[in-house]
Design a protein around this motif. Sequence first.
Motif, PDB file in Angstrom:
ATOM      1  N   ALA A   1       0.855  -1.190   0.000  1.00  0.00           N
ATOM      2  CA  ALA A   1       0.000   0.000   0.000  1.00  0.00           C
ATOM      3  C   ALA A   1       0.890   1.238   0.000  1.00  0.00           C
ATOM      4  CB  ALA A   1      -0.909  -0.007   1.221  1.00  0.00           C
ATOM      5  N   GLY A   2       0.512   2.222  -0.794  1.00  0.00           N
ATOM      6  CA  GLY A   2       1.312   3.445  -0.917  1.00  0.00           C
ATOM      7  C   GLY A   2       2.213   3.460  -2.130  1.00  0.00           C
ATOM      8  N   THR A   3       2.363   2.307  -2.815  1.00  0.00           N
ATOM      9  CA  THR A   3       3.173   2.257  -4.025  1.00  0.00           C
ATOM     10  C   THR A   3       2.509   3.078  -5.124  1.00  0.00           C
ATOM     11  OG1 THR A   3       3.933   0.031  -3.468  1.00  0.00           O
ATOM     12  CG2 THR A   3       4.198   0.750  -5.761  1.00  0.00           C
ATOM     13  N   SER A   4       3.264   3.935  -5.779  1.00  0.00           N
ATOM     14  CA  SER A   4       2.711   4.742  -6.866  1.00  0.00           C
ATOM     15  C   SER A   4       2.580   3.907  -8.133  1.00  0.00           C
ATOM     16  CB  SER A   4       3.595   5.958  -7.144  1.00  0.00           C
ATOM     17  OG  SER A   4       3.533   6.878  -6.070  1.00  0.00           O
ATOM     18  N   VAL A   5       1.428   4.004  -8.783  1.00  0.00           N
ATOM     19  CA  VAL A   5       1.172   3.281 -10.030  1.00  0.00           C
ATOM     20  C   VAL A   5       0.560   4.240 -11.039  1.00  0.00           C
ATOM     21  CG1 VAL A   5       0.849   1.058  -8.875  1.00  0.00           C
ATOM     22  CG2 VAL A   5      -1.128   2.549  -9.282  1.00  0.00           C
ATOM     23  N   ASP A   6       0.594   3.843 -12.307  1.00  0.00           N
ATOM     24  CA  ASP A   6      -0.063   4.619 -13.355  1.00  0.00           C
ATOM     25  C   ASP A   6      -1.573   4.415 -13.264  1.00  0.00           C
ATOM     26  OD1 ASP A   6       2.389   5.385 -14.233  1.00  0.00           O
ATOM     27  OD2 ASP A   6       2.378   4.180 -16.074  1.00  0.00           O
ATOM     28  N   PHE A   7      -2.312   5.524 -13.294  1.00  0.00           N
ATOM     29  CA  PHE A   7      -3.782   5.448 -13.316  1.00  0.00           C
ATOM     30  C   PHE A   7      -4.274   6.163 -14.562  1.00  0.00           C
ATOM     31  CE2 PHE A   7      -8.002   7.188 -12.526  1.00  0.00           C
ATOM     32  CZ  PHE A   7      -8.698   6.040 -12.155  1.00  0.00           C
ATOM     33  N   HIS A   8      -5.092   5.452 -15.346  1.00  0.00           N
ATOM     34  CA  HIS A   8      -5.694   6.003 -16.554  1.00  0.00           C
ATOM     35  C   HIS A   8      -7.208   6.063 -16.364  1.00  0.00           C
ATOM     36  CE1 HIS A   8      -2.063   5.359 -19.184  1.00  0.00           C
ATOM     37  NE2 HIS A   8      -1.809   4.473 -18.228  1.00  0.00           N
ATOM     38  N   GLY A   9      -7.806   7.186 -16.699  1.00  0.00           N
ATOM     39  CA  GLY A   9      -9.254   7.293 -16.628  1.00  0.00           C
ATOM     40  C   GLY A   9      -9.927   6.422 -17.669  1.00  0.00           C
ATOM     41  N   SER A  10     -11.230   6.256 -17.541  1.00  0.00           N
ATOM     42  CA  SER A  10     -11.972   5.394 -18.461  1.00  0.00           C
ATOM     43  C   SER A  10     -11.904   5.899 -19.891  1.00  0.00           C
ATOM     44  CB  SER A  10     -13.435   5.290 -18.011  1.00  0.00           C
ATOM     45  OG  SER A  10     -13.516   4.663 -16.746  1.00  0.00           O
ATOM     46  N   ALA A  11     -11.826   7.222 -20.084  1.00  0.00           N
ATOM     47  CA  ALA A  11     -11.691   7.809 -21.414  1.00  0.00           C
ATOM     48  C   ALA A  11     -10.274   8.331 -21.590  1.00  0.00           C
ATOM     49  CB  ALA A  11     -12.693   8.942 -21.604  1.00  0.00           C
ATOM     50  N   HIS A  12      -9.769   8.302 -22.819  1.00  0.00           N
ATOM     51  CA  HIS A  12      -8.363   8.667 -23.029  1.00  0.00           C
ATOM     52  C   HIS A  12      -8.112  10.159 -22.908  1.00  0.00           C
ATOM     53  CE1 HIS A  12      -8.562  10.321 -27.191  1.00  0.00           C
ATOM     54  NE2 HIS A  12      -9.489   9.417 -27.398  1.00  0.00           N
ATOM     55  N   TRP A  13      -9.174  10.968 -22.822  1.00  0.00           N
ATOM     56  CA  TRP A  13      -8.929  12.405 -22.640  1.00  0.00           C
ATOM     57  C   TRP A  13      -9.695  12.953 -21.457  1.00  0.00           C
ATOM     58  CZ3 TRP A  13     -10.286  13.359 -28.350  1.00  0.00           C
ATOM     59  CH2 TRP A  13     -11.564  12.894 -28.657  1.00  0.00           C
ATOM     60  N   GLY A  14      -9.748  12.185 -20.397  1.00  0.00           N
ATOM     61  CA  GLY A  14     -10.494  12.657 -19.243  1.00  0.00           C
ATOM     62  C   GLY A  14      -9.667  13.290 -18.146  1.00  0.00           C
ATOM     63  N   LEU A  15      -8.386  12.918 -17.981  1.00  0.00           N
ATOM     64  CA  LEU A  15      -7.655  13.298 -16.776  1.00  0.00           C
ATOM     65  C   LEU A  15      -6.383  14.069 -17.024  1.00  0.00           C
ATOM     66  CD1 LEU A  15      -8.047   9.953 -14.789  1.00  0.00           C
ATOM     67  CD2 LEU A  15      -9.098  12.151 -14.252  1.00  0.00           C
ATOM     68  N   HIS A  16      -6.135  14.504 -18.249  1.00  0.00           N
ATOM     69  CA  HIS A  16      -4.893  15.193 -18.530  1.00  0.00           C
ATOM     70  C   HIS A  16      -5.122  16.251 -19.587  1.00  0.00           C
ATOM     71  CE1 HIS A  16      -5.294  11.714 -21.144  1.00  0.00           C
ATOM     72  NE2 HIS A  16      -4.777  12.482 -22.067  1.00  0.00           N
ATOM     73  N   LEU A  17      -4.120  17.084 -19.844  1.00  0.00           N
ATOM     74  CA  LEU A  17      -4.264  18.180 -20.776  1.00  0.00           C
ATOM     75  C   LEU A  17      -3.865  17.734 -22.183  1.00  0.00           C
ATOM     76  CD1 LEU A  17      -2.841  21.127 -18.673  1.00  0.00           C
ATOM     77  CD2 LEU A  17      -5.221  20.621 -19.150  1.00  0.00           C
ATOM     78  N   ASP A  18      -4.856  17.595 -23.056  1.00  0.00           N
ATOM     79  CA  ASP A  18      -4.553  17.263 -24.440  1.00  0.00           C
ATOM     80  C   ASP A  18      -4.030  18.486 -25.203  1.00  0.00           C
ATOM     81  OD1 ASP A  18      -5.220  14.528 -24.611  1.00  0.00           O
ATOM     82  OD2 ASP A  18      -7.308  15.062 -24.411  1.00  0.00           O
ATOM     83  N   THR A  19      -4.110  19.664 -24.584  1.00  0.00           N
ATOM     84  CA  THR A  19      -3.653  20.880 -25.270  1.00  0.00           C
ATOM     85  C   THR A  19      -2.147  20.903 -25.422  1.00  0.00           C
ATOM     86  OG1 THR A  19      -3.722  22.009 -23.138  1.00  0.00           O
ATOM     87  CG2 THR A  19      -5.616  22.245 -24.555  1.00  0.00           C
ATOM     88  N   GLU A  20      -1.428  19.963 -24.801  1.00  0.00           N
ATOM     89  CA  GLU A  20       0.021  19.874 -24.995  1.00  0.00           C
ATOM     90  C   GLU A  20       0.347  18.875 -26.107  1.00  0.00           C
ATOM     91  OE1 GLU A  20       1.126  20.828 -20.342  1.00  0.00           O
ATOM     92  OE2 GLU A  20       2.107  19.200 -21.388  1.00  0.00           O
ATOM     93  N   SER A  21      -0.633  18.602 -26.963  1.00  0.00           N
ATOM     94  CA  SER A  21      -0.453  17.601 -28.011  1.00  0.00           C
ATOM     95  C   SER A  21       0.385  18.131 -29.166  1.00  0.00           C
ATOM     96  CB  SER A  21      -1.818  17.178 -28.544  1.00  0.00           C
ATOM     97  OG  SER A  21      -2.492  18.302 -29.075  1.00  0.00           O
ATOM     98  N   ALA A  22       0.839  17.202 -29.977  1.00  0.00           N
ATOM     99  CA  ALA A  22       1.608  17.560 -31.170  1.00  0.00           C
ATOM    100  C   ALA A  22       0.685  17.431 -32.382  1.00  0.00           C
ATOM    101  CB  ALA A  22       2.795  16.603 -31.331  1.00  0.00           C
ATOM    102  N   ALA A  23       0.397  18.546 -33.048  1.00  0.00           N
ATOM    103  CA  ALA A  23      -0.521  18.521 -34.186  1.00  0.00           C
ATOM    104  C   ALA A  23       0.252  18.816 -35.460  1.00  0.00           C
ATOM    105  CB  ALA A  23      -1.625  19.537 -33.983  1.00  0.00           C
TER     106      ALA A  23
END
Length: 417
Positions: free
Chosen positions: A395-417
Amino acid sequence: MLDVDAALALIHQGLHRGPTEALAPRAALGRVLAQAVYSGEDLPPFDNAAMDGFALPLGARTAQAGEEFAVQGEQAAGDAARSAQVACAIMTGARLPDGLDTVVPLEQVRVLAHDVQGGAQRIVLTVAVAPGQHCRRRGEDICRGEPALPAGCRIGPPQLALLAGIGCAKVSVVKAPRLTLFCTGRELVDDPARALGSGEIRNSNGPYLAAAAAAAGTELLREVTVADEPASLQHAIADAVADGARLILSTGAVSAGRYDFVPEVLGALRADIVFHKLRMRPGKPLLFARLPGGTLYFGLPGNPASCAVGFRFFVCAAVRALLGLAAERPWRLPLVQEASKKAGFALYQKASLTFDRDGRAGVRLLSGQESFKVHSLAHAQGWAMLPAAAEHLPAGTSVDFHGSAHWGLHLDTESAA
């Protein structure tokens, strides 16, 4: 078998942002901007009142409590520009008359005299009033020519509000990648009103993937349940390519059983099978291929959780590349309970967010992790990824967490277009 990172790198090879189109902002809801939007107007377009009250001509000075002002006229929202030499009554959002620069709220004055129509004719301040207070200045939100939204930004309701506010009539967006979905299995029943026969099950993957594909930013061309026959799938794939599908998904028939015929069909179509089977659970039998002409083919396992993992982490990775978005970045959060797993396989676990008394976020692994279970999937807020090398995670170990949708929990505005 490949590990997850190697598989993702192979998916990304040769993928670029797809074609673009110009749409009215409302028609572009849920789409990804292909080009940055710059404001064509000042917002607000003029100096205006932030409160109901009286507009005063103070300049740079502070008016003191007890100071009196003559009042002439009224300025309501929508009234055109005019000039004034003395105070005037003003409403929230109304344009400040030229010559007036400060607003005092109704609650901070006392009316000393009224005109024949009942309007204030003279007021006295009950508090000191600072110059420029309660005014919204022209361009205070955004000025003409300033960047409003970056390329790679997904258009949602807040973005629509900004685009409307700056008078944007058209935006350039990435066309939604076109996707076709096939579910294989003679045991599958699509009609929820039909009673199940012996050996039959409801098709839960079809509705899940159709909804998930739309939510991920694709255009679903067709959703079909095909017979457990290689020829049926081969014809269905050919039709999907002819329809212009950029991605084809199928469920089931990718493992090692007698009826797992997807690799055979892809071979007959001269597809390049890039990988088949990964060092991960659930979803180990995942298959990825490129058809002649470049259509991407994902063969997802039939168990619901395996299918969900394949879509969320591999199909969505391809969709992001086709939308011009950078690779996804997960949250790093601590586990709230210990976990154990077999080394050598990345383990994707249905998970939810939890918060302690101080508001610190953590990840809770749900019960019901077996790949055939749908109930726990319906209650998950996302996925925790336990790394391949790990065996015991306190308990307390840091792991990667991904939301159910691929653009729910982070800033997509830092994307490469």
